[in-house]
Design a protein around this motif. Structure first.
Motif, PDB file in Angstrom:
ATOM      1  N   ALA A  54      -3.349  13.674   2.614  1.00 18.21           N
ATOM      2  CA  ALA A  54      -4.386  13.303   1.652  1.00 18.21           C
ATOM      3  C   ALA A  54      -4.291  14.143   0.390  1.00 18.21           C
ATOM      4  CB  ALA A  54      -5.765  13.472   2.287  1.00 18.21           C
ATOM      5  N   GLY A  55      -4.246  13.472  -0.758  1.00 19.41           N
ATOM      6  CA  GLY A  55      -4.183  14.167  -2.041  1.00 19.41           C
ATOM      7  C   GLY A  55      -2.787  14.585  -2.457  1.00 19.41           C
ATOM      8  N   SER A  56      -1.780  14.184  -1.699  1.00 21.95           N
ATOM      9  CA  SER A  56      -0.406  14.517  -2.074  1.00 21.95           C
ATOM     10  C   SER A  56       0.004  13.748  -3.323  1.00 21.95           C
ATOM     11  CB  SER A  56       0.550  14.178  -0.928  1.00 21.95           C
ATOM     12  OG  SER A  56       1.900  14.304  -1.356  1.00 21.95           O
ATOM     13  N   SER A  57       0.729  14.430  -4.215  1.00 22.68           N
ATOM     14  CA  SER A  57       1.253  13.786  -5.422  1.00 22.68           C
ATOM     15  C   SER A  57       2.609  13.147  -5.180  1.00 22.68           C
ATOM     16  CB  SER A  57       1.356  14.807  -6.561  1.00 22.68           C
ATOM     17  OG  SER A  57       0.083  15.277  -6.931  1.00 22.68           O
ATOM     18  N   ARG A  58       3.124  13.288  -3.980  1.00 18.13           N
ATOM     19  CA  ARG A  58       4.376  12.627  -3.612  1.00 18.13           C
ATOM     20  C   ARG A  58       4.029  11.240  -3.072  1.00 18.13           C
ATOM     21  NH1 ARG A  58       7.239  12.065   1.264  1.00 18.13           N
ATOM     22  NH2 ARG A  58       9.421  11.527   0.913  1.00 18.13           N
ATOM     23  N   ILE A  59       4.293  10.216  -3.883  1.00 10.42           N
ATOM     24  CA  ILE A  59       3.901   8.849  -3.535  1.00 10.42           C
ATOM     25  C   ILE A  59       5.131   7.952  -3.633  1.00 10.42           C
ATOM     26  CG2 ILE A  59       2.327   6.946  -4.063  1.00 10.42           C
ATOM     27  CD1 ILE A  59       0.539   9.019  -5.478  1.00 10.42           C
ATOM     28  N   PRO A  60       5.886   7.822  -2.557  1.00  4.61           N
ATOM     29  CA  PRO A  60       7.071   6.965  -2.594  1.00  4.61           C
ATOM     30  C   PRO A  60       6.707   5.499  -2.855  1.00  4.61           C
ATOM     31  CG  PRO A  60       7.088   8.398  -0.654  1.00  4.61           C
ATOM     32  CD  PRO A  60       5.726   8.499  -1.253  1.00  4.61           C
ATOM     33  N   GLY A  61       7.607   4.797  -3.559  1.00  2.00           N
ATOM     34  CA  GLY A  61       7.443   3.366  -3.747  1.00  2.00           C
ATOM     35  C   GLY A  61       6.758   2.932  -5.028  1.00  2.00           C
ATOM     36  N   VAL A  97       0.849  -1.191   0.000  1.00  2.00           N
ATOM     37  CA  VAL A  97       0.000   0.000   0.000  1.00  2.00           C
ATOM     38  C   VAL A  97       0.884   1.242   0.000  1.00  2.00           C
ATOM     39  CG1 VAL A  97      -1.970   1.150   1.047  1.00  2.00           C
ATOM     40  CG2 VAL A  97      -1.668  -1.317   1.373  1.00  2.00           C
ATOM     41  N   LEU A  98       0.758   2.027  -1.047  1.00  2.99           N
ATOM     42  CA  LEU A  98       1.481   3.294  -1.192  1.00  2.99           C
ATOM     43  C   LEU A  98       0.550   4.442  -0.845  1.00  2.99           C
ATOM     44  CD1 LEU A  98       3.164   2.625  -4.676  1.00  2.99           C
ATOM     45  CD2 LEU A  98       3.929   1.874  -2.403  1.00  2.99           C
ATOM     46  N   PHE A  99       1.113   5.493  -0.268  1.00  2.00           N
ATOM     47  CA  PHE A  99       0.310   6.625   0.197  1.00  2.00           C
ATOM     48  C   PHE A  99       0.873   7.947  -0.313  1.00  2.00           C
ATOM     49  CE2 PHE A  99       0.083   3.288   3.404  1.00  2.00           C
ATOM     50  CZ  PHE A  99      -1.269   3.222   3.718  1.00  2.00           C
ATOM     51  N   GLY A 100      -0.003   8.950  -0.412  1.00  2.00           N
ATOM     52  CA  GLY A 100       0.451  10.316  -0.599  1.00  2.00           C
ATOM     53  C   GLY A 100       0.999  10.834   0.725  1.00  2.00           C
ATOM     54  N   LEU A 101       2.253  11.318   0.697  1.00  2.00           N
ATOM     55  CA  LEU A 101       2.926  11.749   1.922  1.00  2.00           C
ATOM     56  C   LEU A 101       3.443  13.177   1.794  1.00  2.00           C
ATOM     57  CD1 LEU A 101       5.182   8.613   2.618  1.00  2.00           C
ATOM     58  CD2 LEU A 101       2.851   9.026   3.448  1.00  2.00           C
ATOM     59  N   ASP A 102       3.645  13.835   2.939  1.00  2.36           N
ATOM     60  CA  ASP A 102       4.353  15.112   2.922  1.00  2.36           C
ATOM     61  C   ASP A 102       5.851  14.840   2.979  1.00  2.36           C
ATOM     62  OD1 ASP A 102       5.063  14.607   5.596  1.00  2.36           O
ATOM     63  OD2 ASP A 102       3.634  16.051   6.428  1.00  2.36           O
ATOM     64  N   GLU A 103       6.647  15.877   3.028  1.00  2.00           N
ATOM     65  CA  GLU A 103       8.103  15.712   2.977  1.00  2.00           C
ATOM     66  C   GLU A 103       8.668  15.041   4.217  1.00  2.00           C
ATOM     67  OE1 GLU A 103      10.078  16.157   0.443  1.00  2.00           O
ATOM     68  OE2 GLU A 103       8.432  16.862  -0.823  1.00  2.00           O
ATOM     69  N   GLU A 104       7.917  15.030   5.299  1.00  2.00           N
ATOM     70  CA  GLU A 104       8.373  14.394   6.539  1.00  2.00           C
ATOM     71  C   GLU A 104       7.890  12.958   6.660  1.00  2.00           C
ATOM     72  OE1 GLU A 104       8.531  17.123  10.156  1.00  2.00           O
ATOM     73  OE2 GLU A 104       7.029  18.125   8.917  1.00  2.00           O
ATOM     74  N   GLY A 105       7.150  12.487   5.655  1.00  2.00           N
ATOM     75  CA  GLY A 105       6.691  11.105   5.679  1.00  2.00           C
ATOM     76  C   GLY A 105       5.354  10.881   6.344  1.00  2.00           C
ATOM     77  N   PHE A 106       4.629  11.958   6.676  1.00  2.00           N
ATOM     78  CA  PHE A 106       3.295  11.830   7.250  1.00  2.00           C
ATOM     79  C   PHE A 106       2.253  11.735   6.137  1.00  2.00           C
ATOM     80  CE2 PHE A 106       5.634  14.043  10.660  1.00  2.00           C
ATOM     81  CZ  PHE A 106       5.345  13.195  11.729  1.00  2.00           C
ATOM     82  N   ILE A 107       1.149  11.032   6.422  1.00  2.00           N
ATOM     83  CA  ILE A 107       0.054  10.936   5.466  1.00  2.00           C
ATOM     84  C   ILE A 107      -0.458  12.336   5.146  1.00  2.00           C
ATOM     85  CG2 ILE A 107      -2.315  10.143   5.086  1.00  2.00           C
ATOM     86  CD1 ILE A 107      -0.417   7.832   5.060  1.00  2.00           C
TER      87      ILE A 107
END
Length: 339
Positions: free
Chosen positions: A83-90, A71-81
């Motif tokens: 919602a709607g972030s286009s930064r999706i590691p993995g 399960v990949l998530f949209g995260l902020d730069e600090e790695g917190f969830i």
């Protein structure tokens, strides 16, 4: 130049890999029809709590049926969830994916991330999309512009939503938090395997309008209700619209990939047994495992499931993917703030 021992280099790689893995979560079952099959979930929408729906469904599929679910998530730069972030590691996990399970909205990921998404679709892998995934991409430009939900060129009209899922954003059809939605199976499709064991589908999220592509098989229509209560009377002036369908899309490789799409799917929607069963059946159908679908399949949640009331900016704050590792951690901690 100072010599660095090989052991130190290896340790550094292991530590970096472990840290990076905390940006997503993996559930892997022991046995079942899904053993050896890898499903990659991408959860990043702004309103309907895909970051709750996706891991909850992933746990069910992994624990009860043996799938490996990343399960990949949209995260902020600090790695917190976020919602709607286009930064999706993995996103590189899609290289080994046997299926994509998507809950996205108006994203504009980097080309590096989109490369894996594009390559997956080029090989014709199965896709399941819920709710806002019909309008997964917005603002996207350059080599992946065709996935934009309003792409207007003839080679890929209306982008990913229309061309793969069968529909793009067509508008709200029932008022959120005032009118709930009943889903009624199409009588002619009651024998379809995706509807096996499915009954009494009632969703908290308001309905969407939809007119899927002609090669779509409509399995259920929505009915806008007057209140949030199951069993409420239909709202006048809102005739049924398609809400659950299956279809195939043709990939660049020539292979046709199976697709399940629903305009419902919010975190509170999957509390309903009938709708949750329909989604899980949809996963099996997409992967060509329809012979494994049984009307009494186990669809019980694995671990505590605490869906937040969906809203913009209503996601759990200060939480990370690592917080829901394992089978018993709550999705999510109900004491985590939402404001």
């Amino acid at each position: 130049m100072k010599h660095i021992p090989a052991v130190a280099i290896l340790l550094t790689i292991v530590v970096q890999s472990a840290a990076q893995a905390k940006d997503w979560v993996v559930y892997e079952g022991d046995s079942g029809p899904g053993k050896g099959k890898h499903i990659v979930f991408i959860a990043s929408d702004h309103e309907y709590r895909g970051e709750e729906t996706c891991p909850a469904i992933a746990r069910i599929l992994a624990k009860h049926y043996g799938f490996k679910c990343t399960v990949l998530f949209g995260l902020d730069e600090e790695g917190f969830i976020k919602a709607g972030s286009s930064r999706i590691p993995g996103m590189e996990a899609l290289e080994s994916a046997d299926m994509m399970f998507l809950f996205m909205r108006f994203l504009n990921p980097s080309d590096e991330s989109m490369k894996y998404f594009d390559e997956y679709l080029q090989r014709g892998g199965p896709v399941l999309g819920l709710r806002t995934t019909t309008h997964a991409f917005n603002g996207i430009k350059g080599q992946y512009e065709k996935y934009h939900f309003r792409y207007d060129k003839e080679d890929y009209p209306m982008g990913f939503g229309r061309q793969v899922l069968g529909e793009t954003w067509a508008g709200h059809y029932g008022q959120n938090h005032k009118c709930s939605t009943r889903l009624d199976p199409i009588p002619e499709q009651l024998g379809h395997v995706v509807l096996s064991g499915v009954k009494d589908m009632h969703c908290k999220a308001g309905a969407y309008d939809a007119n899927p592509m002609p090669n779509s098989v409509i399995l259920a229509n929505n009915q806008v209700l007057q209140t949030m209560e199951q069993g409420s009377e239909p709202l006048a002036g809102k005739p049924p619209k398609p809400a659950v369908w299956v279809r195939t899309y043709k990939s660049a490789s020539g292979k046709e990939g199976r697709v399940f799409c629903s305009t419902q799917g919010a975190s509170e929607d999957i509390v309903n047994d009938g709708f949750r069963r329909c989604v899980i059946n949809g996963v099996f159908w997409c992967m060509g495992l329809e012979k494994e679908i049984k009307p009494d399949m186990d669809i019980a949640f694995v671990g505590p499931y605490n869906p937040a009331t969906f809203s913009f900016n209503g996601e759990r704050k200060g939480v990370k993917p690592a917080d829901i590792e394992g089978w018993d951690t709550p999705i999510w901690n109900k004491n985590a703030r939402t404001k």
